[in-house]
Design a protein around this motif. Structure first.
Motif, short mmCIF file in Angstrom:
data_model
loop_
_atom_site.label_atom_id
_atom_site.label_comp_id
_atom_site.label_asym_id
_atom_site.label_seq_id
_atom_site.Cartn_x
_atom_site.Cartn_y
_atom_site.Cartn_z
N ILE A 1 0.73 3.85 -2.97
CA ILE A 1 0.30 5.21 -2.62
C ILE A 1 1.48 6.19 -3.28
O ILE A 1 1.19 7.18 -3.79
CB ILE A 1 0.28 5.48 -1.24
N ASP A 2 2.56 5.80 -3.10
CA ASP A 2 3.74 6.55 -3.66
C ASP A 2 3.81 6.61 -4.82
O ASP A 2 3.74 7.94 -5.67
CB ASP A 2 5.10 6.21 -3.15
N ILE A 3 4.01 5.56 -5.61
CA ILE A 3 3.94 5.57 -7.05
C ILE A 3 2.90 6.04 -8.02
O ILE A 3 2.82 6.75 -9.01
CB ILE A 3 4.49 4.21 -7.91
N GLY B 1 0.78 -1.16 -0.06
CA GLY B 1 0.04 0.08 -0.15
C GLY B 1 0.93 1.34 0.09
O GLY B 1 0.69 2.09 -0.63
N GLY B 2 1.88 1.23 0.74
CA GLY B 2 2.87 2.45 0.74
C GLY B 2 3.40 2.47 -0.47
O GLY B 2 3.64 3.63 -1.17
N ILE B 3 4.00 1.62 -1.10
CA ILE B 3 4.11 1.52 -2.39
C ILE B 3 3.52 1.89 -3.50
O ILE B 3 3.92 3.11 -4.36
CB ILE B 3 4.98 0.26 -2.91
#
Lengths: 285, 294
Positions: A114-116, A110-112
């Protein structure tokens, strides 16, 4: 020998099942189960009349079905393509890489994502811009949100699901292929008449078993990716239970929704288990 | 078998290799991008220069993360959780799988017990009742809240019992003949012979405990007791900085939020990236043995 495990299961798995009675109560924690008022089916009626209920049920089923279909087809295609690869190291290398996302949590993924996918800073937005498309706010758009859910779920799980198909493919008798080659069958015909029928029972089994997940649209994933902007297309039963239960403290109502979900899921699982037994002769033990 | 390569076949091979390479890359490139971000300077990251290689290499994000007390504490909680949780999981898996792998002739109520365990996969009390039970058993806000409710991994039990069942009966008979009881047979014969499957199941249990975040979020009242993934959930996903100390917040303003998150994401997945390649060969055979039956 079995006793310690049994005790823990009784407390932490069967205990909560007794707790389901609060779905028929106006539950107040301070009073406990024994002294809370019984209100029959009022919690269920209340939920049935909420304006969002239909939307949530619809979202859950649509997302779950889309994932089910994609998660059956993509691994099958991958397994067939991998099966054609002759170089062992290449095959192993590809497998190693595609299994990897399965082992990472939805927090990390999810963190990845949200960033990309961020329209202002993300690399996907930058790539779109370089070919002249305005960056899209994938996670904030009702139009795209389900697409992101399904794609990222397939991305996480397809490698792992491929294992089962690959195992089934190795079980096909090689002499069948030799016979087909003697009869002049090309690669496509071999795939169509030998490979696919050879793993048909596994395909049937996996599709039938996935039926039990019809109300599981993926709490971990949705919870970590959604925001109020996309409740319209992304809010599912499990996230709804979390919000009304733990955030709004409507314990009875949340439990009622959970009970409803469990009962529907249980009937689907029973049905799918029965079908798996009839169609593929599958049993757990 | 010598195969004649037609042009169509060659084209297919070329396509296949390229396609599979691209698919495999798609599974790791996002991770590499985040890794590159974590090593890049915040100005390069916010200007969007970073692709797959760090730009203006720096360790400042990691330095910042290493100084954060809450982050380090949450790693401690996770390590404790993995140590206790996996031991409990494995012990119970073995103790339950062994009797359930016996025929009903030997262990009469076997099927009954098996269903008691399987039903818990099919039906559960749901979020609120589970929360209440954890509260009533007074383990809220302790490490046991993360261990006990998930102490019996039924899926792993099924994998193990199917493996136990495939071991030759003669071994067991020979061991009984020599005067061993069930306990000795289990620990001296079954467990040593099942090491590959046990490795698979241990991997699953470890990954499960490392990745779990939701129970930490709801059963731990103090952010100080959050395991790593729950902590990351509040910081990276929820952007709720209330779990952070004021001093940590102040230093965050001096450094890019984005590269720090990238560093935390990478550190959060590092142990899995490290153990995964070694255990891979085990889990494939383990799953196949457990799931595909004749």
């Amino acid at each position: 020998m079995i006793l310690p495990g049994l005790l823990l299961i009784l407390v932490y798995n069967y205990g909560p099942m007794l707790g389901l009675v609060i779905s028929f109560q106006k539950f107040i924690p301070a009073r406990g189960i024994a002294h809370s008022a019984w209100i029959g089916l009022d919690n269920f009626k209340y939920v049935a009349n909420l304006p969002d209920t239909k939307e949530i049920l619809w979202n859950t089923i649509v997302i779950a079905l889309m994932k089910m279909v994609a998660n059956l087809i993509v691994p099958l295609v991958m397994a067939l393509l991998l099966n054609e690869v002759r170089k062992a190291f290449f095959k192993r290398g590809v497998q190693t890489l595609i299994y990897l996302p399965h082992f990472l949590s939805w927090i990390i993924l999810g963190g990845i994502l949200i960033d990309i996918l961020s329209p202002s800073e993300g690399i996907v937005g930058a790539m779109l811009k370089s070919v002249g498309i305005e960056p899209i706010y994938f996670l904030g758009s009702n139009h795209w949100f389900r697409f992101v859910l399904v794609t990222s779920d397939v991305w996480k799980e397809f490698g792992f699901n491929t294992i089962v198909y690959l195992a089934a493919l190795t079980g096909i008798n090689p002499s069948l292929y030799e016979a087909a080659i003697v009869d002049g069958a090309g690669r496509w015909k071999q795939t169509w008449y030998i490979t696919l029928p050879g793993i048909a029972s596994i395909i049937v089994l996996l599709s039938v078993l996935s039926l039990g997940n019809v109300l599981n649209a993926g709490f971990d994933q949705v919870f970590n990716l959604y925001s109020p902007q996309v409740y319209e297309t992304g809010d599912i039963i499990d996230t709804f239970v979390y919000r009304i239960g733990l955030q709004e403290a409507q314990y009875g109502v949340a439990t009622a929704v959970g009970l409803f979900k469990s009962i529907v899921s249980l009937s689907f699982i029973s049905l799918s288990y029965y079908l798996a037994y009839r169609l593929a002769n599958y049993r757990i033990f | 078998m010598v195969e004649h390569l037609t042009p169509g076949r060659k084209a297919f091979f070329a396509f296949n290799y390229i396609f599979l390479t691209l698919v495999a890359l798609a599974c790791v490139l996002p991770l590499l991008h985040v890794l590159a971000l974590s090593f890049s300077s915040s100005s390069a990251a916010s200007a969007g220069y970073v692709k797959l290689w760090p730009v203006e290499f720096t360790l400042s994000s990691y330095k910042y993360v290493a100084e954060q007390k809450a982050f380090l504490k949450s790693i401690g909680v996770t390590l404790e959780r993995v140590a206790i949780g996996v031991s409990v999981n494995m012990l119970l898996t073995i103790l339950i799988a062994y009797p359930l792998s016996k025929e009903t002739g030997v262990f009469r109520p076997r099927t009954w017990y098996a269903w008691i365990f399987v039903i818990t996969i099919l039906f559960n009390g749901g979020l609120i009742p589970t929360y209440m039970i954890v509260k009533y058993t007074a383990i809220m806000d302790t490490i046991w809240a993360l261990v006990l409710p998930a102490a019996v991994p039924v899926f792993n039990v099924i994998l193990m019992l199917n493996f136990f069942r495939n071991l030759p009966k003669e071994l067991e008979e020979a061991s009984f003949m020599d005067g061993a009881g069930h306990w000795t047979t289990l620990w001296r014969i079954y467990v040593p012979l099942s090491l590959p499957s046990l490795a698979t199941v241990t991997l699953f249990a470890t990954v499960g405990h490392w990745n779990a975040w939701f129970d930490g979020l709801i059963f731990m009242n103090t952010p100080d007791h959050y395991p790593l993934q729950s902590y990351l959930q509040t910081i990276i996903i929820n952007q709720d900085f209330s779990a952070m100390a004021q001093a940590d917040l102040d230093s965050l303003t001096k450094i890019s939020d984005r590269t720090v998150k990238a560093a935390q994401i990478f550190l959060g997945s590092l142990p899995i990236l490290l153990v995964y390649p070694f255990l891979q060969r085990f889990f494939i055979s383990g799953i196949v043995l457990g799931s595909v039956k004749e």
